[in-house]
Write a protein that holds these residues in place. Structure first.
Motif, PDB file in Angstrom:
ATOM      1  N   ILE A  37      -6.859 -29.248 -36.354  1.00 11.93           N
ATOM      2  CA  ILE A  37      -7.187 -28.370 -37.486  1.00 11.93           C
ATOM      3  C   ILE A  37      -6.270 -27.147 -37.482  1.00 11.93           C
ATOM      4  O   ILE A  37      -5.684 -26.798 -38.509  1.00 11.93           O
ATOM      5  N   VAL A  38      -6.099 -26.543 -36.318  1.00 18.17           N
ATOM      6  CA  VAL A  38      -5.246 -25.348 -36.227  1.00 18.17           C
ATOM      7  C   VAL A  38      -3.814 -25.682 -36.639  1.00 18.17           C
ATOM      8  O   VAL A  38      -3.189 -24.965 -37.421  1.00 18.17           O
ATOM      9  N   LEU A  39      -3.336 -26.827 -36.139  1.00 13.68           N
ATOM     10  CA  LEU A  39      -1.963 -27.225 -36.482  1.00 13.68           C
ATOM     11  C   LEU A  39      -1.799 -27.430 -37.974  1.00 13.68           C
ATOM     12  O   LEU A  39      -0.815 -26.993 -38.573  1.00 13.68           O
ATOM     13  N   SER A  40      -2.779 -28.102 -38.600  1.00 15.66           N
ATOM     14  CA  SER A  40      -2.633 -28.380 -40.029  1.00 15.66           C
ATOM     15  C   SER A  40      -2.753 -27.096 -40.836  1.00 15.66           C
ATOM     16  O   SER A  40      -2.065 -26.916 -41.838  1.00 15.66           O
ATOM     17  N   ILE A  41      -3.607 -26.176 -40.394  1.00 18.97           N
ATOM     18  CA  ILE A  41      -3.700 -24.885 -41.097  1.00 18.97           C
ATOM     19  C   ILE A  41      -2.372 -24.146 -40.990  1.00 18.97           C
ATOM     20  O   ILE A  41      -1.848 -23.626 -41.983  1.00 18.97           O
ATOM     21  N   MET A  42      -1.769 -24.180 -39.793  1.00 23.63           N
ATOM     22  CA  MET A  42      -0.485 -23.505 -39.615  1.00 23.63           C
ATOM     23  C   MET A  42       0.595 -24.128 -40.490  1.00 23.63           C
ATOM     24  O   MET A  42       1.385 -23.429 -41.111  1.00 23.63           O
ATOM     25  N   ALA A  43       0.585 -25.456 -40.541  1.00 31.19           N
ATOM     26  CA  ALA A  43       1.598 -26.144 -41.345  1.00 31.19           C
ATOM     27  C   ALA A  43       1.423 -25.806 -42.817  1.00 31.19           C
ATOM     28  O   ALA A  43       2.399 -25.515 -43.523  1.00 31.19           O
ATOM     29  N   THR A  44       0.167 -25.818 -43.287  1.00 35.20           N
ATOM     30  CA  THR A  44      -0.098 -25.506 -44.689  1.00 35.20           C
ATOM     31  C   THR A  44       0.330 -24.078 -45.000  1.00 35.20           C
ATOM     32  O   THR A  44       0.986 -23.806 -45.998  1.00 35.20           O
ATOM     33  N   TYR A  45      -0.018 -23.165 -44.091  1.00 34.05           N
ATOM     34  CA  TYR A  45       0.326 -21.764 -44.305  1.00 34.05           C
ATOM     35  C   TYR A  45       1.841 -21.589 -44.394  1.00 34.05           C
ATOM     36  O   TYR A  45       2.352 -20.931 -45.301  1.00 34.05           O
ATOM     37  N   ARG A  46       2.525 -22.259 -43.430  1.00 35.42           N
ATOM     38  CA  ARG A  46       3.990 -22.164 -43.423  1.00 35.42           C
ATOM     39  C   ARG A  46       4.588 -22.678 -44.713  1.00 35.42           C
ATOM     40  O   ARG A  46       5.486 -22.088 -45.295  1.00 35.42           O
ATOM     41  N   HIS A  47       4.028 -23.808 -45.173  1.00 28.68           N
ATOM     42  CA  HIS A  47       4.512 -24.428 -46.407  1.00 28.68           C
ATOM     43  C   HIS A  47       4.355 -23.452 -47.578  1.00 28.68           C
ATOM     44  O   HIS A  47       5.294 -23.206 -48.323  1.00 28.68           O
ATOM     45  N   TRP A  48       3.154 -22.884 -47.728  1.00 31.90           N
ATOM     46  CA  TRP A  48       2.908 -21.993 -48.870  1.00 31.90           C
ATOM     47  C   TRP A  48       3.675 -20.702 -48.752  1.00 31.90           C
ATOM     48  O   TRP A  48       4.158 -20.159 -49.732  1.00 31.90           O
ATOM     49  N   TYR A  49       3.809 -20.231 -47.506  1.00 31.56           N
ATOM     50  CA  TYR A  49       4.539 -19.000 -47.301  1.00 31.56           C
ATOM     51  C   TYR A  49       5.990 -19.193 -47.741  1.00 31.56           C
ATOM     52  O   TYR A  49       6.555 -18.384 -48.470  1.00 31.56           O
TER      53      TYR A  49
END
Ligand SMILES: *[C@@H]1O[C@H](CO)[C@@H](O)[C@H](O)[C@H]1NC(C)=O
Length: 236
Positions: A37-49
């Motif tokens: 979950i943490v990894l996917s949240i980080m990936a999503t955040y990075r993508h949107w950022y």
């Protein structure tokens, strides 16, 4: 089936529900789930950022990948490469520099389609220097351009007509207009004022005729001369 004594049953159930056995595997599993979950949240955040950074950088999303790039190339290839200015003195055919000035050419084509240049007068005609259509949009005042021109003419730079470049002012960010310049002499130091995005390939004589009109001391034509309309062509 053998009868199990209540005592044994209790022991068995205690062993099954034993906190140590379940605990070990559950903790490992939970840790894995949390990590995922943490990894996917980080990936999503990075993508949107990254996306929002791209958007703020140039005002629109940037795309990556060969497919899109091919599409853009196709679009560029498809754009008209020539503009024919119908002026009150005749036709001037312009080759547009689609490759080297794509943004300016895009804007020029867009404005042509909106009829922006219809009836645009040549407001400054400076013989052996430049003719300028539309309101001057450039950085600094038009007077600055004129004094530039006077200096150029005083220096007696070759009056030979071999330039015929089409350009527009390097503009202020808030500027909505688009002026046109056709140089009528080689002007080496023009690049800090103008962005060249095309050149005259036919109708140089028309440009020269426009150059001959009578002007006042501010280089404004005494009788109006201008662009009637602009036709865009893929080939000439
Ligand atoms: C160019 O302008 C003239 C004068 O207004 C007009 O008669 C002629 O039809 C125009 N040509 C084109 C191709 O629009």
């Amino acid at each position: 089936m053998a009868r199990i004594k209540p005592q044994a049953l209790l022991l068995q159930s205690k062993r099954k529900k034993g906190p140590t056995r379940i605990g070990a595997s559950t903790i490992v599993l939970c840790n894995l789930v949390v990590a995922l979950i943490v990894l996917s949240i980080m990936a999503t955040y990075r993508h949107w950022y990254k996306r929002s950074m791209d958007q703020t950088e140039d005002g629109k999303s940037t795309f990556e990948g060969t497919d899109v790039r091919t599409l853009v190339d196709l679009k560029k290839y498809d754009l008209p490469g020539y503009a024919i200015l119908n002026t009150s003195k005749g036709y001037i055919t312009i080759e547009l520099y689609k490759e080297s000035s794509p943004e300016i050419v895009d804007r020029f084509l867009d404005l042509c389609q909106k009829g922006y240049f219809k009836g645009m007068p040549f407001n400054h005609v400076i013989k052996n220097y430049v003719i300028q259509g539309g309101e001057y949009q450039g950085l600094g005042a038009a007077e600055e351009l004129i004094s530039h021109a006077k200096l150029h003419l005083q220096l007696g730079t070759s009056p030979k007509h071999e330039a015929f470049m089409l350009g527009t002012s390097k503009i202020r960010l808030d500027s909505k207009g688009f002026d046109l310049f056709i140089t009528t002499a080689p002007i080496p130091d023009m690049n800090d004022k103008l962005t060249v995005f095309g050149r005259v390939i036919k109708g140089e004589d028309v440009v020269q005729e426009i150059e001959e009109v009578d002007t006042d001391e501010h280089y404004r034509p005494k009788s109006s001369v201008g662009i009637i309309n602009v036709a865009l062509k893929r080939e000439v």
